[in-house]
Scaffold this motif. Structure first.
Motif, PDB file in Angstrom:
ATOM      1  N   SER A 218     -18.524 -23.740 -36.660  1.00 55.74           N
ATOM      2  CA  SER A 218     -17.187 -23.305 -37.088  1.00 55.74           C
ATOM      3  C   SER A 218     -16.690 -24.157 -38.253  1.00 55.74           C
ATOM      4  O   SER A 218     -16.878 -25.371 -38.284  1.00 55.74           O
ATOM      5  N   GLY A 219     -16.040 -23.485 -39.201  1.00 56.73           N
ATOM      6  CA  GLY A 219     -15.428 -24.181 -40.332  1.00 56.73           C
ATOM      7  C   GLY A 219     -13.917 -24.100 -40.298  1.00 56.73           C
ATOM      8  O   GLY A 219     -13.260 -24.325 -41.316  1.00 56.73           O
ATOM      9  N   ASP A 220     -13.359 -23.763 -39.125  1.00 57.37           N
ATOM     10  CA  ASP A 220     -11.911 -23.668 -38.930  1.00 57.37           C
ATOM     11  C   ASP A 220     -11.370 -22.390 -39.578  1.00 57.37           C
ATOM     12  O   ASP A 220     -12.128 -21.577 -40.117  1.00 57.37           O
ATOM     13  N   ALA A 221     -10.056 -22.208 -39.524  1.00 58.43           N
ATOM     14  CA  ALA A 221      -9.426 -20.985 -40.021  1.00 58.43           C
ATOM     15  C   ALA A 221      -8.105 -21.315 -40.691  1.00 58.43           C
ATOM     16  O   ALA A 221      -7.494 -22.359 -40.429  1.00 58.43           O
ATOM     17  N   VAL A 222      -7.670 -20.421 -41.560  1.00 60.72           N
ATOM     18  CA  VAL A 222      -6.405 -20.587 -42.260  1.00 60.72           C
ATOM     19  C   VAL A 222      -5.742 -19.227 -42.398  1.00 60.72           C
ATOM     20  O   VAL A 222      -6.435 -18.200 -42.515  1.00 60.72           O
ATOM     21  N   THR A 223      -4.401 -19.204 -42.341  1.00 63.91           N
ATOM     22  CA  THR A 223      -3.652 -17.960 -42.515  1.00 63.91           C
ATOM     23  C   THR A 223      -3.257 -17.812 -43.974  1.00 63.91           C
ATOM     24  O   THR A 223      -2.648 -18.724 -44.548  1.00 63.91           O
ATOM     25  N   VAL A 224      -3.618 -16.672 -44.581  1.00 65.96           N
ATOM     26  CA  VAL A 224      -3.249 -16.392 -45.967  1.00 65.96           C
ATOM     27  C   VAL A 224      -2.301 -15.194 -45.981  1.00 65.96           C
ATOM     28  O   VAL A 224      -2.150 -14.488 -44.982  1.00 65.96           O
ATOM     29  N   TYR A 225      -1.660 -14.978 -47.155  1.00 68.50           N
ATOM     30  CA  TYR A 225      -0.617 -13.954 -47.242  1.00 68.50           C
ATOM     31  C   TYR A 225      -0.864 -13.023 -48.415  1.00 68.50           C
ATOM     32  O   TYR A 225      -1.316 -13.451 -49.487  1.00 68.50           O
ATOM     33  N   ASP A 226      -0.545 -11.720 -48.187  1.00 70.91           N
ATOM     34  CA  ASP A 226      -0.634 -10.755 -49.277  1.00 70.91           C
ATOM     35  C   ASP A 226       0.689 -10.722 -50.034  1.00 70.91           C
ATOM     36  O   ASP A 226       1.610 -11.490 -49.744  1.00 70.91           O
ATOM     37  N   VAL A 227       0.807  -9.817 -51.013  1.00 75.91           N
ATOM     38  CA  VAL A 227       1.990  -9.803 -51.885  1.00 75.91           C
ATOM     39  C   VAL A 227       3.271  -9.448 -51.133  1.00 75.91           C
ATOM     40  O   VAL A 227       4.368  -9.774 -51.579  1.00 75.91           O
ATOM     41  N   LYS A 228       3.162  -8.789 -49.984  1.00 81.27           N
ATOM     42  CA  LYS A 228       4.338  -8.441 -49.207  1.00 81.27           C
ATOM     43  C   LYS A 228       4.631  -9.446 -48.101  1.00 81.27           C
ATOM     44  O   LYS A 228       5.557  -9.257 -47.319  1.00 81.27           O
ATOM     45  N   GLY A 229       3.832 -10.491 -48.047  1.00 78.03           N
ATOM     46  CA  GLY A 229       4.052 -11.509 -47.029  1.00 78.03           C
ATOM     47  C   GLY A 229       3.309 -11.260 -45.737  1.00 78.03           C
ATOM     48  O   GLY A 229       3.531 -11.979 -44.751  1.00 78.03           O
ATOM     49  N   GLY A 230       2.427 -10.247 -45.720  1.00 73.57           N
ATOM     50  CA  GLY A 230       1.633  -9.995 -44.527  1.00 73.57           C
ATOM     51  C   GLY A 230       0.641 -11.125 -44.292  1.00 73.57           C
ATOM     52  O   GLY A 230       0.011 -11.614 -45.230  1.00 73.57           O
ATOM     53  N   ALA A 231       0.525 -11.544 -43.031  1.00 71.92           N
ATOM     54  CA  ALA A 231      -0.350 -12.670 -42.693  1.00 71.92           C
ATOM     55  C   ALA A 231      -1.732 -12.182 -42.288  1.00 71.92           C
ATOM     56  O   ALA A 231      -1.865 -11.185 -41.563  1.00 71.92           O
ATOM     57  N   HIS A 232      -2.770 -12.884 -42.756  1.00 72.37           N
ATOM     58  CA  HIS A 232      -4.159 -12.542 -42.443  1.00 72.37           C
ATOM     59  C   HIS A 232      -4.917 -13.838 -42.171  1.00 72.37           C
ATOM     60  O   HIS A 232      -4.856 -14.782 -42.966  1.00 72.37           O
ATOM     61  N   ASP A 233      -5.616 -13.883 -41.053  1.00 66.00           N
ATOM     62  CA  ASP A 233      -6.380 -15.076 -40.688  1.00 66.00           C
ATOM     63  C   ASP A 233      -7.779 -15.010 -41.291  1.00 66.00           C
ATOM     64  O   ASP A 233      -8.492 -14.021 -41.141  1.00 66.00           O
ATOM     65  N   VAL A 234      -8.144 -16.104 -41.976  1.00 66.18           N
ATOM     66  CA  VAL A 234      -9.483 -16.217 -42.565  1.00 66.18           C
ATOM     67  C   VAL A 234     -10.252 -17.261 -41.756  1.00 66.18           C
ATOM     68  O   VAL A 234      -9.883 -18.435 -41.754  1.00 66.18           O
ATOM     69  N   GLN A 235     -11.303 -16.816 -41.086  1.00 61.97           N
ATOM     70  CA  GLN A 235     -12.141 -17.709 -40.300  1.00 61.97           C
ATOM     71  C   GLN A 235     -13.409 -18.037 -41.086  1.00 61.97           C
ATOM     72  O   GLN A 235     -14.050 -17.143 -41.629  1.00 61.97           O
ATOM     73  N   PHE A 236     -13.749 -19.322 -41.132  1.00 64.02           N
ATOM     74  CA  PHE A 236     -14.939 -19.764 -41.862  1.00 64.02           C
ATOM     75  C   PHE A 236     -16.016 -20.237 -40.894  1.00 64.02           C
ATOM     76  O   PHE A 236     -15.714 -20.781 -39.817  1.00 64.02           O
ATOM     77  N   ARG A 237     -17.263 -20.056 -41.307  1.00 61.73           N
ATOM     78  CA  ARG A 237     -18.404 -20.622 -40.577  1.00 61.73           C
ATOM     79  C   ARG A 237     -19.433 -21.108 -41.582  1.00 61.73           C
ATOM     80  O   ARG A 237     -19.605 -20.513 -42.659  1.00 61.73           O
ATOM     81  N   TRP A 238     -20.084 -22.223 -41.238  1.00 64.84           N
ATOM     82  CA  TRP A 238     -21.098 -22.824 -42.088  1.00 64.84           C
ATOM     83  C   TRP A 238     -22.472 -22.704 -41.428  1.00 64.84           C
ATOM     84  O   TRP A 238     -22.621 -22.957 -40.230  1.00 64.84           O
ATOM     85  N   GLY A 239     -23.443 -22.345 -42.241  1.00 65.97           N
ATOM     86  CA  GLY A 239     -24.829 -22.315 -41.778  1.00 65.97           C
ATOM     87  C   GLY A 239     -25.698 -23.126 -42.721  1.00 65.97           C
ATOM     88  O   GLY A 239     -25.667 -22.909 -43.946  1.00 65.97           O
ATOM     89  N   LYS A 240     -26.486 -24.063 -42.168  1.00 69.53           N
ATOM     90  CA  LYS A 240     -27.355 -24.871 -43.027  1.00 69.53           C
ATOM     91  C   LYS A 240     -28.603 -24.067 -43.369  1.00 69.53           C
ATOM     92  O   LYS A 240     -29.318 -23.571 -42.480  1.00 69.53           O
ATOM     93  N   VAL A 241     -28.869 -23.957 -44.670  1.00 65.67           N
ATOM     94  CA  VAL A 241     -29.971 -23.116 -45.156  1.00 65.67           C
ATOM     95  C   VAL A 241     -31.257 -23.917 -45.287  1.00 65.67           C
ATOM     96  O   VAL A 241     -32.357 -23.432 -44.983  1.00 65.67           O
ATOM     97  N   ALA A 242     -31.157 -25.160 -45.733  1.00 63.51           N
ATOM     98  CA  ALA A 242     -32.370 -25.972 -45.944  1.00 63.51           C
ATOM     99  C   ALA A 242     -32.065 -27.435 -45.747  1.00 63.51           C
ATOM    100  O   ALA A 242     -30.962 -27.908 -46.046  1.00 63.51           O
ATOM    101  N   ASN A 243     -33.075 -28.181 -45.201  1.00 68.21           N
ATOM    102  CA  ASN A 243     -32.994 -29.627 -45.082  1.00 68.21           C
ATOM    103  C   ASN A 243     -33.622 -30.273 -46.307  1.00 68.21           C
ATOM    104  O   ASN A 243     -34.562 -29.733 -46.901  1.00 68.21           O
ATOM    105  N   GLU A 244     -33.123 -31.429 -46.672  1.00 66.65           N
ATOM    106  CA  GLU A 244     -33.650 -32.132 -47.830  1.00 66.65           C
ATOM    107  C   GLU A 244     -35.131 -32.444 -47.646  1.00 66.65           C
ATOM    108  O   GLU A 244     -35.571 -32.892 -46.587  1.00 66.65           O
ATOM    109  N   ASP A 245     -35.918 -32.190 -48.716  1.00 68.99           N
ATOM    110  CA  ASP A 245     -37.355 -32.515 -48.716  1.00 68.99           C
ATOM    111  C   ASP A 245     -37.735 -32.911 -50.138  1.00 68.99           C
ATOM    112  O   ASP A 245     -38.001 -32.056 -50.986  1.00 68.99           O
ATOM    113  N   SER A 246     -37.730 -34.219 -50.395  1.00 70.09           N
ATOM    114  CA  SER A 246     -38.029 -34.696 -51.747  1.00 70.09           C
ATOM    115  C   SER A 246     -39.514 -34.602 -52.077  1.00 70.09           C
ATOM    116  O   SER A 246     -39.901 -34.681 -53.243  1.00 70.09           O
ATOM    117  N   SER A 247     -40.362 -34.444 -51.058  1.00 61.96           N
ATOM    118  CA  SER A 247     -41.801 -34.353 -51.310  1.00 61.96           C
ATOM    119  C   SER A 247     -42.241 -32.968 -51.744  1.00 61.96           C
ATOM    120  O   SER A 247     -43.359 -32.784 -52.243  1.00 61.96           O
TER     121      SER A 247
END
Length: 462
Positions: A218-247
Motif C-alpha cells: 500500500s502507498g496510502d490514499a489521498v482525497t482530491v477534488y474536481d472543479v465543483k468540489g466533488g471529493a474522490h479518493d485516490v489509492q496508491f500501491r507500489w510494486g517492485k519491478v526489479a532488484n539491483e544487480d550491478s553484475s
C-alpha cells in the motif's frame, strides 16, 4: 505683591491643584479601561510684572494645563478573543463612528477617527466593533491573490459568502519504499518473491486484482477534488519491478511501478488499477528507478504528471505528482511504504467557521473545508504630533491642525490576540494625589494667612 495679590495667587493655586486632582481622578477611574492614555498635568506661571532693573519682579499666579500621553505605550496583555488586537509601537487604528441606522444597518460618519483600543468583536451585521462602539477600517483584499482591492480603506464587514471549490492540480507525495517489500507473496531469502507479478506489465484489470494485491504494498490514499468540489479518493500501491544487480549487462537498478485505483467497481475485463508513467516524455510506461544508495534517479526532477486522472468515471484532468527529492528506497524492517507526506492543493466549497486577526493585521477567515484566506489588511497610521490629537469619548481621537494628517507608514506592529491596557500607573497616580492634596492645603494656608494679615491691617485704624 500686596495682601490682595497673595490672596488671588493662592486662589489660582487652589484652582490649579483642583484641576490636577480632576485629571488624577480621571486616570484612576480609567486604570482598567482598554487602550486608555492617562492625562498628566503641567503648570505655568503668570508674571505680574515688576522692574527688572531694580529686581522688583514678583511671582505671579499659576495656570494648569492637560498634557496627553498618547505616545506612551501601555502593557500588551494576551486575549482569548481571536479578533482582539494591540499595537506595539507608535500608531493608531482607523475607525468610524456610527451616526444612525437604515433598515437595521448602521450608517457612518464620513470623518475618520483613530484609536488604540483593540478589543474588537464581530457584531450581528459582520462588522468589527470595539468595546466603545467604534467600527474598524481596513483595506479589502482579493481572496485569490491577497492583493489590495482599490487604494482606500473601508469599514470592515465580513460576509457569510461561501469559499468556492478549488480543483486539485498537484499532489505532494513523500515516502520511503522498503528495499525489501514484505508483500503477501514475500518469502525470506527469495528475491523474486517480493517482486511485482511478472504477468502484470501495464494497467491491471479486475480479473488480475487478486494477484496484483498480493505482489504490491500500500502507498496510502489521498482525497482530491474536481472543479465543483466533488471529493474522490485516490489509492496508491507500489510494486517492485526489479532488484539491483550491478553484475548484469547492462546493470539493473532497483525499479518500482506505481499504480492508482481508477475503478472500484471494475469488472473482470475493466481496468481497476492504472499504472503511472514515471517519464511520459519517452513513451510507454516507465518505472521509478533508484541508485545504489536508495535515492531517486528517475524521474530526475521528482515530478510525474498524471494525465487524465480518472476515478470511478470522474475525469480530474492532469494532476502533478510531486515527489521532490523525498522519495527514497532505504532498508526498512517493516517492509512497507512509510509515507511522510501525502497532501494536495484542492478543496471543496466551504462556509466561514471563524474569524481571526493575525499578527501583522491580516483578517483571516477559516472555512468548513479546512482552508483559510485573508479578507482585509488593517492599517496603522501615525501622526507627527500624536499628543496634539483631539480626544473624543471612548478612547478615540480626531486629527487636528496641530497633530497633522495621518500617515500610513507607522513604525508599529499589530499583535493578534492581544489588548493594550491602560498606561495608568496606580501607584504613581496616588503619589501625585498626595502631593496635589498637600499643595492644595498649602494654598488654603496662604488664604488663611492673607485673611489674618488683612484683619490685622484693619485693626490698626480702630
Amino acid at each position: 505683591m500686596g495682601i490682595y495679590g497673595a490672596l488671588t495667587t493662592a486662589v489660582s493655586g487652589l484652582q490649579a491643584q483642583s484641576f490636577a486632582l480632576e485629571n488624577i481622578s480621571g486616570n484612576i477611574a480609567n486604570s482598567q479601561t482598554v487602550g486608555y492614555k492617562r492625562t498628566d498635568t503641567s503648570f505655568a506661571d503668570l508674571v505680574l510684572g515688576g522692574d527688572m532693573n531694580v529686581r522688583r519682579q514678583v511671582a505671579g499666579s499659576v495656570q494648569a494645563f492637560s498634557r496627553s500621553t498618547n505616545d506612551v505605550q501601555g502593557t500588551l496583555a494576551a486575549s482569548s478573543s481571536s479578533t482582539s488586537i494591540g499595537i506595539r509601537g507608535s500608531g493608531f487604528f482607523l475607525v468610524q463612528d456610527q451616526t444612525g441606522e437604515i433598515d437595521g444597518k448602521p450608517t457612518f460618519d464620513s470623518a475618520n477617527l483613530y484609536t488604540r483600543r483593540g478589543d474588537f468583536e464581530v457584531d450581528r451585521n459582520g462588522y468589527l466593533v470595539n468595546g466603545a462602539g467604534y467600527f474598524l477600517m481596513g483595506a479589502k483584499l482579493d481572496p485569490a491573490t491577497g492583493n489590495a482591492v482599490g487604494s482606500t480603506n473601508e469599514v470592515i464587514q465580513l460576509t457569510k459568502d461561501f469559499m468556492p471549490a478549488t480543483a486539485t492540480t498537484a499532489i505532494d507525495y513523500r515516502a520511503n519504499l522498503a528495499s525489501v517489500p514484505q508483500t503477501t507473496n514475500y518469502q525470506a531469502g527469495d528475491p523474486t518473491s517480493w517482486l511485482l507479478d511478472p504477468d502484470i506489465t501495464g494497467d491491471v484489470t479486475g480479473a488480475r486484482s487478486e494477484e496484483f494485491l498480493a505482489s504490491t504494498i500500500s502507498g496510502d490514499a489521498v482525497t482530491v477534488y474536481d472543479v465543483k468540489g466533488g471529493a474522490h479518493d485516490v489509492q496508491f500501491r507500489w510494486g517492485k519491478v526489479a532488484n539491483e544487480d550491478s553484475s548484469a549487462t547492462p546493470a539493473v537498478k532497483d525499479s518500482w511501478a506505481l499504480f492508482y485505483m481508477s475503478n472500484n467497481e471494475a469488472g473482470a475485463d475493466d481496468v481497476a488499477w492504472t499504472r503511472v508513467d514515471a517519464d511520459s516524455s519517452t513513451g510507454g510506461q516507465q518505472n521509478y528507478e533508484f541508485d545504489d544508495k536508495g535515492f531517486l534517479t528517475k524521474p530526475s526532477n521528482g515530478i510525474v504528471t498524471l494525465n487524465d486522472l480518472t476515478i470511478d468515471g470522474a475525469n480530474l484532468g492532469a494532476i502533478a505528482l510531486n515527489h521532490g527529492t523525498a522519495l527514497t528506497q532505504f532498508a526498512d524492517t517493516s517492509g512497507s511504504a512509510e509515507v511522510k507526506q501525502l497532501t494536495q492543493d484542492g478543496a471543496s466549497s466551504g462556509s466561514i467557521t471563524s474569524i481571526e486577526i493575525a499578527d501583522g493585521g491580516l483578517v483571516n477567515a477559516t472555512y468548513s473545508n479546512g482552508k483559510s484566506r485573508p479578507l482585509y489588511r488593517i492599517p496603522v497610521v501615525s501622526f507627527y504630533a500624536e499628543n496634539r490629537l483631539a480626544p473624543v469619548d471612548g478612547g478615540a481621537y480626531a486629527a487636528t491642525i496641530a497633530s497633522g494628517q495621518p500617515l500610513e507608514d507607522a513604525n508599529a506592529e499589530i499583535m493578534g490576540q492581544a489588548i493594550e491596557q491602560s498606561n495608568v500607573d496606580i501607584a504613581d497616580e496616588f503619589t501625585k494625589m498626595i502631593v496635589t492634596q498637600q499643595a492644595y492645603s498649602a494654598n488654603t494656608r496662604v488664604v488663611s494667612t492673607s485673611d489674618s494679615m488683612m484683619q490685622d491691617a484693619l485693626n490698626m485704624i480702630r
